[in-house]
Design a protein around this motif. Structure first.
Motif, PDB file in Angstrom:
ATOM      1  N   LEU A 196       0.842  -1.192   0.000  1.00 41.49           N
ATOM      2  CA  LEU A 196       0.000   0.000   0.000  1.00 41.49           C
ATOM      3  C   LEU A 196       0.880   1.246   0.000  1.00 41.49           C
ATOM      4  O   LEU A 196       1.955   1.247   0.606  1.00 41.49           O
ATOM      5  CB  LEU A 196      -0.892   0.049   1.245  1.00 41.49           C
ATOM      6  N   THR A 197       0.414   2.303  -0.661  1.00 47.13           N
ATOM      7  CA  THR A 197       1.118   3.577  -0.577  1.00 47.13           C
ATOM      8  C   THR A 197       0.811   4.182   0.799  1.00 47.13           C
ATOM      9  O   THR A 197      -0.129   3.745   1.481  1.00 47.13           O
ATOM     10  CB  THR A 197       0.616   4.554  -1.654  1.00 47.13           C
ATOM     11  N   ALA A 198       1.588   5.189   1.180  1.00 49.87           N
ATOM     12  CA  ALA A 198       1.360   5.846   2.478  1.00 49.87           C
ATOM     13  C   ALA A 198      -0.051   6.439   2.525  1.00 49.87           C
ATOM     14  O   ALA A 198      -0.736   6.344   3.552  1.00 49.87           O
ATOM     15  CB  ALA A 198       2.410   6.931   2.687  1.00 49.87           C
ATOM     16  N   ALA A 235      -2.618   3.627   3.040  1.00 46.61           N
ATOM     17  CA  ALA A 235      -2.589   3.128   4.420  1.00 46.61           C
ATOM     18  C   ALA A 235      -3.293   4.118   5.348  1.00 46.61           C
ATOM     19  O   ALA A 235      -4.051   3.722   6.239  1.00 46.61           O
ATOM     20  CB  ALA A 235      -1.144   2.899   4.857  1.00 46.61           C
ATOM     21  N   LYS A 236      -3.069   5.386   5.115  1.00 46.07           N
ATOM     22  CA  LYS A 236      -3.674   6.431   5.959  1.00 46.07           C
ATOM     23  C   LYS A 236      -5.198   6.431   5.818  1.00 46.07           C
ATOM     24  O   LYS A 236      -5.936   6.560   6.794  1.00 46.07           O
ATOM     25  CB  LYS A 236      -3.094   7.786   5.542  1.00 46.07           C
ATOM     26  N   LYS A 237      -5.629   6.238   4.567  1.00 44.62           N
ATOM     27  CA  LYS A 237      -7.058   6.278   4.247  1.00 44.62           C
ATOM     28  C   LYS A 237      -7.876   5.225   5.008  1.00 44.62           C
ATOM     29  O   LYS A 237      -9.029   5.462   5.368  1.00 44.62           O
ATOM     30  CB  LYS A 237      -7.187   6.065   2.731  1.00 44.62           C
ATOM     31  N   ASN A 255     -10.858  -2.882   0.662  1.00 47.07           N
ATOM     32  CA  ASN A 255     -10.566  -4.254   1.082  1.00 47.07           C
ATOM     33  C   ASN A 255      -9.065  -4.467   1.178  1.00 47.07           C
ATOM     34  O   ASN A 255      -8.328  -4.134   0.247  1.00 47.07           O
ATOM     35  CB  ASN A 255     -11.107  -5.244   0.049  1.00 47.07           C
ATOM     36  N   LEU A 256      -8.646  -5.025   2.292  1.00 43.80           N
ATOM     37  CA  LEU A 256      -7.245  -5.442   2.415  1.00 43.80           C
ATOM     38  C   LEU A 256      -7.164  -6.858   1.876  1.00 43.80           C
ATOM     39  O   LEU A 256      -7.919  -7.737   2.305  1.00 43.80           O
ATOM     40  CB  LEU A 256      -6.822  -5.449   3.874  1.00 43.80           C
ATOM     41  N   LEU A 257      -6.273  -7.075   0.929  1.00 42.69           N
ATOM     42  CA  LEU A 257      -6.099  -8.407   0.364  1.00 42.69           C
ATOM     43  C   LEU A 257      -4.776  -8.968   0.864  1.00 42.69           C
ATOM     44  O   LEU A 257      -3.748  -8.285   0.794  1.00 42.69           O
ATOM     45  CB  LEU A 257      -6.073  -8.351  -1.172  1.00 42.69           C
ATOM     46  N   ILE A 258      -4.814 -10.181   1.361  1.00 42.92           N
ATOM     47  CA  ILE A 258      -3.596 -10.806   1.889  1.00 42.92           C
ATOM     48  C   ILE A 258      -3.406 -12.155   1.210  1.00 42.92           C
ATOM     49  O   ILE A 258      -4.342 -12.959   1.146  1.00 42.92           O
ATOM     50  CB  ILE A 258      -3.700 -11.014   3.423  1.00 42.92           C
ATOM     51  N   HIS A 259      -2.205 -12.379   0.686  1.00 52.32           N
ATOM     52  CA  HIS A 259      -1.877 -13.697   0.123  1.00 52.32           C
ATOM     53  C   HIS A 259      -0.668 -14.242   0.866  1.00 52.32           C
ATOM     54  O   HIS A 259       0.361 -13.590   0.935  1.00 52.32           O
ATOM     55  CB  HIS A 259      -1.590 -13.593  -1.375  1.00 52.32           C
ATOM     56  N   LEU A 260      -0.823 -15.454   1.407  1.00 55.58           N
ATOM     57  CA  LEU A 260       0.254 -16.045   2.217  1.00 55.58           C
ATOM     58  C   LEU A 260       1.386 -16.615   1.367  1.00 55.58           C
ATOM     59  O   LEU A 260       2.483 -16.853   1.877  1.00 55.58           O
ATOM     60  CB  LEU A 260      -0.302 -17.153   3.108  1.00 55.58           C
ATOM     61  N   LEU A 272      -4.303  -3.277  -1.393  1.00 51.90           N
ATOM     62  CA  LEU A 272      -5.599  -2.651  -1.136  1.00 51.90           C
ATOM     63  C   LEU A 272      -6.416  -2.687  -2.423  1.00 51.90           C
ATOM     64  O   LEU A 272      -5.869  -2.484  -3.509  1.00 51.90           O
ATOM     65  CB  LEU A 272      -5.405  -1.205  -0.680  1.00 51.90           C
ATOM     66  N   ALA A 273      -7.704  -2.960  -2.294  1.00 48.41           N
ATOM     67  CA  ALA A 273      -8.564  -2.969  -3.477  1.00 48.41           C
ATOM     68  C   ALA A 273      -9.913  -2.365  -3.144  1.00 48.41           C
ATOM     69  O   ALA A 273     -10.477  -2.647  -2.086  1.00 48.41           O
ATOM     70  CB  ALA A 273      -8.751  -4.394  -3.992  1.00 48.41           C
ATOM     71  N   SER A 274     -10.422  -1.556  -4.059  1.00 47.63           N
ATOM     72  CA  SER A 274     -11.779  -1.037  -3.901  1.00 47.63           C
ATOM     73  C   SER A 274     -12.740  -2.175  -4.217  1.00 47.63           C
ATOM     74  O   SER A 274     -12.330  -3.224  -4.735  1.00 47.63           O
ATOM     75  CB  SER A 274     -12.004   0.117  -4.879  1.00 47.63           C
ATOM     76  N   ALA A 275     -14.016  -1.958  -3.947  1.00 44.15           N
ATOM     77  CA  ALA A 275     -15.018  -2.993  -4.240  1.00 44.15           C
ATOM     78  C   ALA A 275     -14.986  -3.361  -5.727  1.00 44.15           C
ATOM     79  O   ALA A 275     -15.047  -4.545  -6.081  1.00 44.15           O
ATOM     80  CB  ALA A 275     -16.401  -2.505  -3.826  1.00 44.15           C
ATOM     81  N   ALA A 276     -14.845  -2.347  -6.593  1.00 44.06           N
ATOM     82  CA  ALA A 276     -14.839  -2.608  -8.039  1.00 44.06           C
ATOM     83  C   ALA A 276     -13.580  -3.377  -8.443  1.00 44.06           C
ATOM     84  O   ALA A 276     -13.641  -4.316  -9.244  1.00 44.06           O
ATOM     85  CB  ALA A 276     -14.929  -1.294  -8.803  1.00 44.06           C
ATOM     86  N   GLU A 277     -12.449  -2.978  -7.882  1.00 46.21           N
ATOM     87  CA  GLU A 277     -11.195  -3.685  -8.196  1.00 46.21           C
ATOM     88  C   GLU A 277     -11.254  -5.136  -7.728  1.00 46.21           C
ATOM     89  O   GLU A 277     -10.785  -6.051  -8.411  1.00 46.21           O
ATOM     90  CB  GLU A 277     -10.001  -2.975  -7.540  1.00 46.21           C
ATOM     91  N   LEU A 278     -11.844  -5.334  -6.545  1.00 40.86           N
ATOM     92  CA  LEU A 278     -11.951  -6.689  -6.004  1.00 40.86           C
ATOM     93  C   LEU A 278     -12.862  -7.545  -6.888  1.00 40.86           C
ATOM     94  O   LEU A 278     -12.548  -8.697  -7.184  1.00 40.86           O
ATOM     95  CB  LEU A 278     -12.470  -6.651  -4.561  1.00 40.86           C
ATOM     96  N   ALA A 279     -13.971  -6.968  -7.318  1.00 37.76           N
ATOM     97  CA  ALA A 279     -14.912  -7.710  -8.172  1.00 37.76           C
ATOM     98  C   ALA A 279     -14.231  -8.135  -9.470  1.00 37.76           C
ATOM     99  O   ALA A 279     -14.401  -9.271  -9.925  1.00 37.76           O
ATOM    100  CB  ALA A 279     -16.137  -6.852  -8.467  1.00 37.76           C
TER     101      ALA A 279
END
Ligand SMILES: [Zn+2]
Length: 284
Positions: A36-38, A41-43, A67-72, A130-137
């Protein structure tokens, strides 16, 4: 590498612990992992967790708008620490309470009740985005079908196998572009359950074999989730417990041991660079 049942286990455990808690701080210790950019992250500071979900092997922490996206990936581990508990899921990095943060900690998420989520990774292939709802979809739409979802129909599997007809059936099953979340363990186990040799060409399967495989995959995955995934060595899940599915493995990790379905021994070869386990007698 955690597969669908292991990621699902972490998600289910984190969901009720994180839900409705406000994200109050983020500490990034590694830019390769924390993407994430600074400003991004702040947002998200101050946003409450609406839900924790899984899509393929990705963990989605829904914060309402973002949405925070995490991949292990290979060696990612999530450790949740509150006053009452310390729980971990993902890669088995040996865990001591005093070890947090440790040298593998890449990101720390802090919550309104003083609890924290530590994202550790040894090899640094894991990531947070980080992804917006549209990006996640849009991202979700590009991933292969969920083998426990309604889009994983018999017809869908037939189409996948038709497109991959010259590939071995094992390699076809672990191609994430078509089916999400199945890796080495659950491909080998599903093929044993369906009595199909892993080195067969996908195009060689008879219609009744495709049907058996289609039935076996969700059955094996559901059973693995019920037993909190498969764990090796000191792997612990988000409740700090070892996954018990290892007791139920029929072929994976059992090369040279007696087959549970016949008098033969479980065999192992490499297929496409991946260790592959099967029984020559039970599987055709
Ligand atoms: Zn056998």
């Amino acid at each position: 590498m955690p597969e669908l049942p292991e990621v699902e286990t972490i998600v289910r455990d984190l969901e009720h612990r994180l839900k409705n808690k406000k994200l109050t701080g983020i500490k990034s210790l590694d830019k390769k992992v924390f993407r994430l950019t600074a400003a991004e992250a702040k947002k998200i500071i101050g946003q409450p967790v609406r839900s924790v979900e899984r899509r393929a092997k990705m963990i989605i922490i829904n914060l309402g708008r973002d949405n925070l996206l995490i991949h292990l990936k290979m060696t990612g581990q999530l450790v949740y620490k509150s006053k009452a508990a310390i729980i971990a899921g993902g890669h088995p990095i040996k865990l001591e309470r005093q070890d947090l943060p440790n040298k593998f900690t890449r990101v720390i998420f802090k919550f309104s009740d003083q609890s924290a989520l530590y994202f550790n990774d040894v090899r640094r292939f894991a990531w947070v985005k980080l992804a917006s709802a549209a990006e996640l979809a849009s991202l979700k739409g590009k991933l292969g079908a969920e083998p426990l979802g309604s889009d994983f129909t018999l017809d869908y599997l037939k189409k996948v196998l038709a497109r991959k007809r010259k590939t071995t059936i094992k390699q076809a099953l672990i191609d994430q572009k078509f089916i999400s979340g199945i890796g080495n363990i659950y491909a080998d186990e599903s093929l044993f359950a369906a009595r199909i040799k892993p080195m067969r060409r996908a195009g060689s399967l008879e219609p009744n074999e495709v049907k058996k495989l289609w039935q076996a995959i969700p059955k094996i995955l559901r059973l693995a989730i019920k037993h909190r995934g498969t764990s090796f060595s000191d792997y612990v899940d988000a409740r700090g417990q070892a996954g018990n599915f290892i007791k139920y493995l029929k072929v994976y990790g059992r090369a040279g041991q007696p087959c549970q379905g016949c008098a033969g021994l479980v065999k192992k070869i490499k297929l496409g660079g991946r260790g592959t386990h099967w029984c020559d007698e039970c599987q055709k």
